[in-house]
Design a protein around this motif. Structure first.
Motif, mmCIF file in Angstrom:
data_model
loop_
_atom_site.group_PDB
_atom_site.id
_atom_site.type_symbol
_atom_site.label_atom_id
_atom_site.label_comp_id
_atom_site.label_asym_id
_atom_site.label_seq_id
_atom_site.Cartn_x
_atom_site.Cartn_y
_atom_site.Cartn_z
ATOM 1 N N PRO A 85 0.817 -1.225 0.000
ATOM 2 C CA PRO A 85 0.000 0.000 0.000
ATOM 3 C C PRO A 85 0.847 1.270 0.000
ATOM 4 N N ALA A 86 2.008 1.239 0.684
ATOM 5 C CA ALA A 86 2.836 2.441 0.777
ATOM 6 C C ALA A 86 3.452 2.811 -0.568
ATOM 7 N N MET A 87 3.766 1.790 -1.392
ATOM 8 C CA MET A 87 4.407 2.047 -2.678
ATOM 9 C C MET A 87 3.416 2.277 -3.815
ATOM 10 N N LYS A 96 3.627 -2.967 -8.086
ATOM 11 C CA LYS A 96 3.129 -4.092 -8.879
ATOM 12 C C LYS A 96 3.837 -5.384 -8.518
ATOM 13 N N LEU A 97 5.167 -5.321 -8.355
ATOM 14 C CA LEU A 97 5.920 -6.514 -7.987
ATOM 15 C C LEU A 97 5.486 -7.021 -6.623
ATOM 16 N N LEU A 98 5.393 -6.123 -5.660
ATOM 17 C CA LEU A 98 4.995 -6.538 -4.309
ATOM 18 C C LEU A 98 3.564 -7.056 -4.286
ATOM 19 N N GLN A 99 2.674 -6.401 -5.052
ATOM 20 C CA GLN A 99 1.278 -6.840 -5.053
ATOM 21 C C GLN A 99 1.136 -8.212 -5.704
ATOM 22 N N GLN A 100 1.932 -8.453 -6.773
ATOM 23 C CA GLN A 100 1.878 -9.770 -7.405
ATOM 24 C C GLN A 100 2.314 -10.862 -6.431
#
Length: 875
Positions: A85-87, A96-100
């Motif tokens: 959420p912070a990025m 996008k990378l973290l959410q994936q």
């Protein structure tokens, strides 16, 4: 002049002074930024194994490449939930990378959760006493939707599923066994009713006991709860009816046995020695027969009576018969010179055989034995009257039957002749016509045996009619024979054609396998196989020989073709594996997929496989290609669809919260608790609607919380008012006692009614104040003086409790009690420091105050009211 020249040359040789270099601030800043960026990239690598430090680094780092490099080392769910959420608004690549990765973890956790639910459901089904097929089907469908799970979960589920399968099979086997038992019971009942003479009552009872024992075992089986109730009730009903009818069956069997025994004795005796009236009396004395059994024994009785009547003819008829046979009435020989013993033995055997054949309806056998009897020299023996009568009766019966047989045979032959003459007009099919003519001829032959030979004219007419009727069939069968011969010639031509093609192909294979047109070979084999299958009927011996020759010729082509097709099938399998292994997210996936499709078409044109194998491989290849396209198509929609689904779920929760504005407080608390858990479990929503849905949820929660606060304040106010009112009732009774006023019975009842009219308090307060009121009312009626003394004694303690509670609640005390309040505060503080015990809670102190039976003046009562209001409002 030379000095001036030297000075000039020196000036020319002296170096010029260097001009100062001006610095570039922009270049310095770029260099410093590059160094800081490289340092940040190095720090991202250095923190690869410390996710907490990586999270702080990503949040604070100014360089996007360093943040992306550091984000590649973040894998734990807490760190991903913190950073994603912070990025989201600062670095979309990192977000996008973290959410994936977070979505993958959530999907994996969801799969494991679904797998755990499936395993739990399987365990529950194993514990169920009655297992249904649809329950296991629902479990299988739920497991198919789980997706990839851990090996341990898969092994555990498969173990439970195997146990469920075994239970279902056991249930099926048990139901089949019960159905067999019910069918056996029904068959036993049918046999016992239809053929009682063949089954002894003891055997029937033993069969019934065995069936009951089997059913009892089935009822005690572990899966007995799954048995249909109608099967068990059907068995119980049939078993009960069978038991009830067993006694009737025993009586019926006993009656049949008595009649069989009686008839065995009667039929073994000589008819001449028996009396008809005595026989009928004995018949009527036997047990009554069942309606289905009586006709059989009545027929035997009529035959026996007829024999008795025939044996008891007048003596004159017997003597006349004896004179005709050449014997005297005593049966002595009148002049035969042969061996009388042998003749008599042959006579008895032949006569007994005639009677037995007539009784069995064997007319031909009876006629043969009559010829043997007529060949004997009966003059050499003396026949008795009974023997003569038996022989005469047998011959009369034989003649009668022969006459009937001959007449019936002629009638039957006329019918057969008529049927044969009518066959051509019926227009039957060839097969039916041939069968009909053959059947007519067979029936004609059987009449020759049973009714004697027919006349020649009748036989010629019948044979001509059959030959005429059979003519179309004969012509048809002739054409079939000619067709079979033509088919043999066609088959030989096909074998020769296959052999010729196989020779040319084998020669090409010897020159080199690459020179063979395998597509042409496969097409030729297919055409020849189809032509052979359409060849038509051939005689069995010719068909067997031609099949062997055709098979040997075809194997010269099919064997090398099968080897080549097997290698081609392996190449197709490799193409399928290549397509399956494609990564749909790869940019080159579509190009690689198109190249694989072109290679497939080229291979299919060069060498087709057998139709079934070709279609199966093509279906797999097409499914693999479709899967790649579908994954690429769905990957873009999956995230949006999931977020929309999450938004719908949150909107439903908000709607439920908004609809509960008028619900009861307890329902609101339950709804808030469940909604809080469900809201936390729902994933992210579309970014455009995130702020709006959060604001809606917060507003709905705040509105319900406000509603709860209002309800709680209303309840507290009602409780406080009720406490003050009930305590006031106690004070009123106690003041009346202190004033020496007697409490009348009506006033006591009124106090009780006033008490009951007030709302109930908390249990401990209700119990304490109720006992205080009851004690005051009881004391007013018995020991008022003692209770007044108690009230006076507790007055000082009451003042201490009030002051203590004012200290505890922070309420002010009267000015004159300032010194006492200070002393009590010091005492409470000293006690807590010395013993380590905390001061009593506000609720406990208030309960002690309400239970203290003491007189109160106006000032004290006001202080108590103030304390009650503050304590109940604060709670």
């Amino acid at each position: 002049m030379f000095q001036s020249l030297f000075k000039r040359s020196a000036k020319l040789k002296s170096p010029a002074k260097a001009e100062p270099v001006k610095s570039d601030p922009a270049a310095d800043q770029r260099a410093a930024s590059q160094m800081a960026r490289e340092a940040a990239l190095g720090r991202a690598d250095a923190l690869a194994h410390d996710e907490a430090a990586l999270a702080d680094f990503i949040l604070q780092c100014e360089y996007a490449d360093a943040r992306l490099k550091a984000a590649q080392h973040v894998h734990s769910k807490p760190a991903l939930e913190k950073l994603a959420p912070a990025m989201r608004k600062s670095d979309r690549r990192v977000a996008k990378l973290l959410q994936q990765r977070l979505d993958q973890l959530l999907q994996q956790e969801a799969g494991e959760e679904k797998a755990a639910r499936c395993v739990a459901q399987a365990q529950r089904l194993l514990q169920e006493p009655q297992l249904m097929v649809n329950q296991v089907a629902d479990l299988d469908r739920a497991w198919q939707q789980v997706g990839a799970v851990s090996a341990a979960a898969a092994v555990l589920f498969e173990d439970h599923r195997e146990k469920l399968r075994q239970r279902l099979e056991a249930q099926t086997a048990l139901q089949r066994s019960v159905i067999d038992v019910v069918a056996s019971l029904e068959q036993a009942m049918k046999s016992a009713v239809e053929s009682p003479a063949l089954h002894a009552p003891g055997d029937i009872a033993r069969i019934l006991d065995e069936l009951e024992q089997k059913m009892a075992q089935h009822r005690a089986a572990p899966e007995a709860a799954s048995l249909p109730r109608h099967l068990l009730s059907d068995f119980d009903r049939r078993q009960r009816d069978f038991r009830q009818s067993l006694a009737a069956l025993e009586q019926r069997h006993a009656a049949i046995a008595a009649h069989e025994e009686a008839f065995a004795g009667w039929e073994a005796g000589l008819p001449a020695d028996m009396k008809e009236d005595a026989l009928l009396r004995a018949w009527r004395a036997l047990p009554a027969l069942h309606g289905d059994d009586a006709p059989r024994f009545k027929l035997r009785l009529d035959l026996l009576v007829g024999r008795i009547r025939a044996a008891n003819k007048p003596k004159e008829a017997v003597r006349a018969s004896a004179r005709e046979t050449g014997t005297d009435p005593a049966g002595r020989d009148t002049g035969d010179t042969g061996n009388p013993g042998n003749i008599m033995r042959q006579f008895s055997d032949a006569l007994a055989a005639i009677e037995s054949a007539l009784e069995n309806g064997a007319l031909q056998s009876a006629a043969e034995h009559d010829r043997i009897l007529r060949a004997l020299d009966l003059k050499a023996i003396r026949l008795s009257d009974a023997q003569t009568a038996r022989m005469a009766k047998a011959r009369a019966e034989l003649g009668k039957l022969q006459g009937w047989a001959k007449w019936g045979g002629n009638v039957s032959r006329e019918e057969l002749l008529k049927a044969a003459e009518e066959l051509p007009a019926q227009g039957l099919a060839v097969r039916d016509l041939a069968n009909k003519v053959g059947s007519l001829r067979e029936r004609w032959k059987s009449l020759d045996v049973s009714a004697g030979p027919a006349g020649k004219d009748l036989w010629n007419r019948f044979d001509t009619a059959c030959t005429t009727a059979y003519a179309p069939a004969a012509e048809h069968f002739k054409k079939l024979a000619e067709e079979r011969l033509e088919n043999v010639a066609k088959g030989q031509a096909l074998v020769a054609q296959v052999s010729e093609f196989a020779g040319a192909t084998n020669a090409a294979m010897e020159a080199g396998a690459d020179d063979v047109d395998w597509k042409a070979v496969a097409g030729f084999c297919t055409r020849m196989t189809q032509s052979w299958q359409r060849l038509g009927p051939i005689d069995r011996k010719d068909r067997k020989k031609l099949d062997a020759e055709f098979g040997a010729a075809m194997r010269r082509l099919t064997d090398p073709l099968a080897v080549r097709q097997q290698a081609e099938a392996i190449r197709r399998e490799q193409l399928i594996e290549e397509v399956v292994s494609l990564n749909p997210a790869d940019r080159r996936a579509l190009d690689l997929l198109q190249a694989a499709q072109e290679r497939w078409q080229e291979q299919a044109r060069s060498l087709p496989l057998p139709r079934n194998e070709e279609q199966a491989l093509w279906s797999r290849f097409r499914s693999a290609c479709d899967a790649v396209f579908a994954k690429r198509r769905d990957s873009a929609k999956e995230a949006d669809a999931e977020r929309r689904h999450h938004l719908e779920a949150k909107e439903a929760l908000c709607a439920a919260l908004e609809a509960a504005a008028t619900a009861e407080p307890e329902e609101i608390r339950t709804l808030l608790r469940n909604t809080r858990e469900a809201w936390a479990a729902i994933g992210p929503v579309p970014h455009a609607a995130e702020r709006q849905i959060d604001a809606r949820h917060q507003a709905a929660v705040e509105a319900l919380q406000k509603r709860l606060d209002q309800a709680q304040r209303a309840v507290s106010a009602a409780q406080s008012e009720a406490l003050r009112a009930k305590l006031a009732l106690c004070h009123r009774v106690e003041r009346q006692l202190a004033e020496r006023r007697e409490l009348a019975a009506t006033e006591a009842d009124r106090l009780q009614n006033d008490w009951q009219a007030l709302p109930a308090l908390a249990p401990e307060f209700e119990r304490t104040l109720r006992s205080r009121l009851d004690a005051a009312i009881t004391a007013s009626q018995s020991d008022a003086a003692g209770y007044i003394a108690l009230l006076e004694r507790n007055k000082a303690a009451l003042m201490q409790e009030v002051l203590r509670l004012e200290i505890l609640t922070g309420q002010s005390s009267p000015p004159e009690l300032a010194h006492e309040r200070l002393r009590l505060q010091v005492e409470v503080l000293k006690s807590s420091l010395t013993t380590g015990q905390k001061p009593a809670a506000r609720e406990t102190q208030l309960l002690q105050l309400c239970g203290l039976r003491a007189l109160t003046d106006g000032q004290t009562a006001g202080r108590i009211d103030q304390l009650l209001f503050f304590c109940r409002a604060g709670s």
